[in-house]
Write a protein that holds these residues in place. Structure first.
Motif, PDB file in Angstrom:
ATOM      1  N   ILE A 386      42.640  48.706  38.010  1.00 15.66           N
ATOM      2  CA  ILE A 386      44.052  49.100  38.103  1.00 15.66           C
ATOM      3  C   ILE A 386      44.480  49.879  36.863  1.00 15.66           C
ATOM      4  O   ILE A 386      45.206  50.871  36.951  1.00 15.66           O
ATOM      5  CB  ILE A 386      44.961  47.862  38.323  1.00 15.66           C
ATOM      6  CG1 ILE A 386      46.403  48.310  38.534  1.00 15.66           C
ATOM      7  CG2 ILE A 386      44.854  46.863  37.169  1.00 15.66           C
ATOM      8  CD1 ILE A 386      47.324  47.208  38.984  1.00 15.66           C
ATOM      9  N   HIS A 387      43.991  49.454  35.682  1.00 15.52           N
ATOM     10  CA  HIS A 387      44.350  50.156  34.441  1.00 15.52           C
ATOM     11  C   HIS A 387      43.643  51.503  34.362  1.00 15.52           C
ATOM     12  O   HIS A 387      44.196  52.464  33.811  1.00 15.52           O
ATOM     13  CB  HIS A 387      44.003  49.290  33.234  1.00 15.52           C
ATOM     14  CG  HIS A 387      44.566  47.904  33.305  1.00 15.52           C
ATOM     15  ND1 HIS A 387      45.908  47.670  33.514  1.00 15.52           N
ATOM     16  CD2 HIS A 387      43.973  46.686  33.222  1.00 15.52           C
ATOM     17  CE1 HIS A 387      46.115  46.358  33.554  1.00 15.52           C
ATOM     18  NE2 HIS A 387      44.963  45.748  33.384  1.00 15.52           N
ATOM     19  N   LEU A 388      42.442  51.570  34.910  1.00 18.32           N
ATOM     20  CA  LEU A 388      41.719  52.843  34.975  1.00 18.32           C
ATOM     21  C   LEU A 388      42.518  53.851  35.792  1.00 18.32           C
ATOM     22  O   LEU A 388      42.710  54.997  35.374  1.00 18.32           O
ATOM     23  CB  LEU A 388      40.336  52.625  35.600  1.00 18.32           C
ATOM     24  CG  LEU A 388      39.478  53.869  35.820  1.00 18.32           C
ATOM     25  CD1 LEU A 388      38.949  54.393  34.487  1.00 18.32           C
ATOM     26  CD2 LEU A 388      38.317  53.569  36.758  1.00 18.32           C
ATOM     27  N   GLU A 389      43.001  53.431  36.944  1.00 16.91           N
ATOM     28  CA  GLU A 389      43.767  54.337  37.807  1.00 16.91           C
ATOM     29  C   GLU A 389      45.125  54.688  37.202  1.00 16.91           C
ATOM     30  O   GLU A 389      45.568  55.832  37.273  1.00 16.91           O
ATOM     31  CB  GLU A 389      43.948  53.717  39.192  1.00 16.91           C
ATOM     32  CG  GLU A 389      42.669  53.686  40.003  1.00 16.91           C
ATOM     33  CD  GLU A 389      42.930  53.473  41.492  1.00 16.91           C
ATOM     34  OE1 GLU A 389      44.081  53.653  41.928  1.00 16.91           O
ATOM     35  OE2 GLU A 389      41.977  53.137  42.202  1.00 16.91           O
ATOM     36  N   GLU A 390      45.781  53.689  36.605  1.00 13.59           N
ATOM     37  CA  GLU A 390      47.096  53.947  36.004  1.00 13.59           C
ATOM     38  C   GLU A 390      46.970  54.950  34.855  1.00 13.59           C
ATOM     39  O   GLU A 390      47.817  55.835  34.691  1.00 13.59           O
ATOM     40  CB  GLU A 390      47.716  52.638  35.483  1.00 13.59           C
ATOM     41  CG  GLU A 390      48.039  51.612  36.554  1.00 13.59           C
ATOM     42  CD  GLU A 390      49.309  51.937  37.321  1.00 13.59           C
ATOM     43  OE1 GLU A 390      49.698  53.117  37.379  1.00 13.59           O
ATOM     44  OE2 GLU A 390      49.916  51.005  37.877  1.00 13.59           O
TER      45      GLU A 390
END
Length: 710
Positions: A386-390
């Motif tokens: 999720i942090h990678l995508e954000e």
């Protein structure tokens, strides 16, 4: 049960060897949950681990994974990946191919309905598809519809209608597709395995005056390690003797070795240069920085990204829908339009094969595992998909000033005597007072006194007190001395007249310096200016971020406006907010999120914690050796500089783009193949090539993330 609840209960973690696909991992998770004595279980497919809540033996878990011959190992056991000879590893595949060749030879000589032809293709199907059928039939009985269920039904159906050769080809091509998926995940996981091999398993330790080689599990905090030139450091510690340069690339991603002297911190897995070091161990083997990185990266692989959650939801309804569509294709034309049962059952089976969601299921996890692994090897810890995508969709980034854009180590830049005082004597008095202060700038003044060889420790200070937020006071030789910001003398000590030096103070502040006024006996004695040096990399980092298309870079600081403006001008940020309290920074981040939606906050992971937590992505500096940074941030830059930030944004954007490409391509290729049903052109060959080709292409596309560099 949520992951947080899972972790809060007593659980055991095991490593799993043998996963061939994400669907198999889910089947294994369901089987484990059904074991007697197990209350919950969670499989981390990316890291090949299973967390079990309850009582289950290794034998129990291996029985739950018997459908795929899974091997279960305790988490801390050293992973030994069995290396089978190529021919042995794929012997079943080769035997199946041999029977297919025999089948086609027999077909050319005796015809396709000859018993020897049918027998050859049947043997190819049974040998090559044994592991597939074992799972597929079990799933069919349980009404669990995954890709292996679809393939099993399709191959059995092909055999029933006499399409033996195509059934055999489907078996072989599906086996190849599975092998490709297994290879891609292994390739992605290899970046994590390489981290596990960084730190040596033994170290030379000094005990009772003797040098002995000890396994890292037996090393205790306080032990003295001897690290010879060219050796890797086995444990985190502090240098107590010696001098050397250390290659810290494995931890921080820095390519240039770092000089280490007595009292400097060193990390497990880093490489000693030419000096002999004695290192006092400060952490047990499971608490070292490299151990925490490995653990957090593996945990990150279990965190589902939004796109992966979408794929999982989509696949949940997609697979049963494909089976219904296949059944309708097989039944409706013969019943309503007088079509050939054989032709349309064949078309229905082709729909099952082309509908196999292999490419779709593998599209996201391979991309995420590959990107997170690449980031870890380059000194960036991304704590979840999720942090990678954000990070890939950020529109604005806010920076804390001190310790982020600047080095965080202030130095005295100006020292101006205003009355006829002895400069050295007065500096000694100032240093004596500041040595009792907790203010961050005090160290700069003390360091100047040390550098100028000024003695201050023997000076007696009485009635010392801190004037909150403004300065300090203390009595020396019967005289009250005050040191503080100009605001102290304007608002609190109004009897001191600083009007005459107001212009000098403003000039220094406009240069980005923090000014301190020294006063005693109602007179201003001197001015001191302290500045925090800008990092050499900060300007280049901000420029690269703007080049990448970020709409806004903002510097947030509690420092005065003049200092903030000068630092901001030097580094090139697009906006500056000064004289902020922590709550002001939090408020400003919330306002930025309202305006830009996706906002990152970059800080040191200790200060400004509310702002870091409130941002879309919290990015901490200097994760190496800093537990707070590792635990609180969404992303940690292991080295203590910003140079990895543009790489992180670039990698995240590339990962987001590749995930979208993979999902779109996987769905479109299926739709295009399904359109061929309308004129009756879809064949099992086209179906399996569409499925296998899509799986191969999304895998190769995902592995491109390994090549993303700074």
């Amino acid at each position: 049960m949520s992951e947080a609840n899972l972790k809060s209960q007593e659980s055991t973690v095991y490593r799993v060897q043998g996963f061939s696909c994400a669907g198999c991992a889910k089947t294994f998770e369901k089987n484990v949950k059904q074991l007697s004595g197990v209350s919950d279980a969670q499989v981390n497919f990316g890291a090949s681990k299973v967390t079990v809540v309850g009582n289950a033996t290794v034998e129990d878990l291996e029985r739950a994974g018997a459908f795929e011959n899974l091997k279960i190992l305790p988490e801390k056991s050293k992973q030994v990946i069995p290396k089978e000879p190529f021919l042995k590893k794929y012997s079943v595949l080769f035997v199946s191919v041999a029977f297919i060749v025999l089948g086609y030879l027999s077909q050319n000589v005796y015809g396709e309905d000859n018993i020897s032809t049918i027998l050859a293709f049947l043997m190819a199907i049974l040998i090559g598809g044994y592991s597939l059928f074992k799972v597929g039939l079990m799933n069919l009985i349980r009404l669990q519809f995954d890709m292996k269920t679809l393939m099993t039904v399709a191959i059995i159906g092909a055999s029933i209608i006499g399409e033996w050769s195509e059934g055999a080809i489907v078996v072989i091509l599906f086996a190849i597709s599975e092998a490709l998926e297994r290879y891609s995940m292994d390739k992605a996981r290899q970046s994590i395995r390489s981290l596990m091999d960084i730190a040596p398993q033994e170290a030379l330790v000094l005990r009772n005056g003797n040098e002995i080689t000890v396994h890292v599990d037996e090393i205790q905090v306080g032990d003295i390690m001897i690290v010879k030139p060219g050796q890797k450091i086995a444990m985190d510690g502090v240098v107590v003797k010696g001098y050397s340069s250390i290659n810290q690339a494995a931890i921080t991603g820095e390519s240039v070795p770092v000089e280490k002297n007595v009292s400097d911190e060193v990390f497990a897995g880093t490489l000693n240069g030419e000096g002999l070091l004695e290192v006092k161990v400060t952490k047990l083997v499971d608490d070292t920085t490299i151990a925490k990185i490995i653990h957090l990266v593996e945990e990150a692989q279990a965190e589902r990204a939004p796109s992966q959650a979408f794929v999982d939801r989509f696949a949940k309804y997609y697979t049963p829908a494909i089976m219904i569509i296949a059944a309708l294709v097989a039944i409706i034309p013969p019943l309503l339009f007088n079509g050939s049962w054989e032709d349309w059952v064949y078309q229905g089976l082709a729909v099952l094969v082309v509908g196999c969601p292999c490419a779709l299921v593998v599209s996201t996890p391979v991309s995420i595992v590959t990107a997170i692994g690449n980031a870890a090897r380059n000194g960036v810890l991304i704590k979840g998909g999720i942090h990678l995508e954000e990070a890939g969709s950020l529109k604005a980034i806010a920076f804390d000033k001190t310790g982020t854009l600047t080095k965080g180590t202030p130095v005295v830049t100006d020292y101006k005597i205003l009355l006829n005082n002895d400069p050295n004597e007065l500096l000694g008095i100032i240093a004596a007072l500041e040595s009792r202060s907790q203010h961050p700038l005090a160290s700069a003044i003390i360091q100047k006194a040390v550098n100028d060889d000024i003695s201050y420790k023997e000076i007696e200070v009485v009635d010392f007190s801190s004037i909150t937020g403004k300065g300090i006071k203390g009595r020396i030789n019967g005289m009250d001395f005050y040191i503080g910001s100009p605001k102290l003398f304007v608002e609190t000590l109004s009897s001191f007249d600083i009007a005459g030096i107001d212009s000098e103070i403003k000039d220094l502040q406009l240069q980005g310096k923090t000014v301190m006024v020294i006063g005693a006996d109602q007179k201003i004695l001197a001015l001191l200016a302290v500045a925090d040096e800008v990092r050499e990399s900060s300007k280049d980092v901000i420029r690269k971020l703007h080049t990448l298309g970020l709409k806004k870079t903002i510097m947030l600081t509690g420092d005065n406006q003049g200092t903030a403006n000068e630092i901001g001008r030097q580094v090139g940020v697009s906006e500056i907010k000064a004289e902020l309290m922590p709550e002001d920074k939090l408020k400003f981040i919330k306002e930025m999120r309202y305006e830009y939606e996706k906002v990152a906050m970059v800080g040191d992971g200790v200060n400004d914690a509310p702002a870091l937590a409130s941002a879309t992505v919290g990015i901490a500096m200097g994760g190496a050796g800093t537990d707070t940074a590792l635990e609180t941030a969404d992303i940690a830059l292991m080295g203590d500089d910003l140079s990895k930030l543009p790489f992180t944004i670039k990698l995240s954007r590339q990962a987001l783009w590749i995930i979208k490409q993979n999902i779109t391509f996987s769905i479109v290729i299926k739709l295009l193949a399904l359109i061929l049903v309308i004129p009756g052109w879809l064949t099992l060959w086209i179906a399996i090539f569409a499925d296998m080709g899509a799986t191969l292409l999304v895998t190769i596309n995902s592995l491109r993330l390994l090549k993303v560099k700074e």
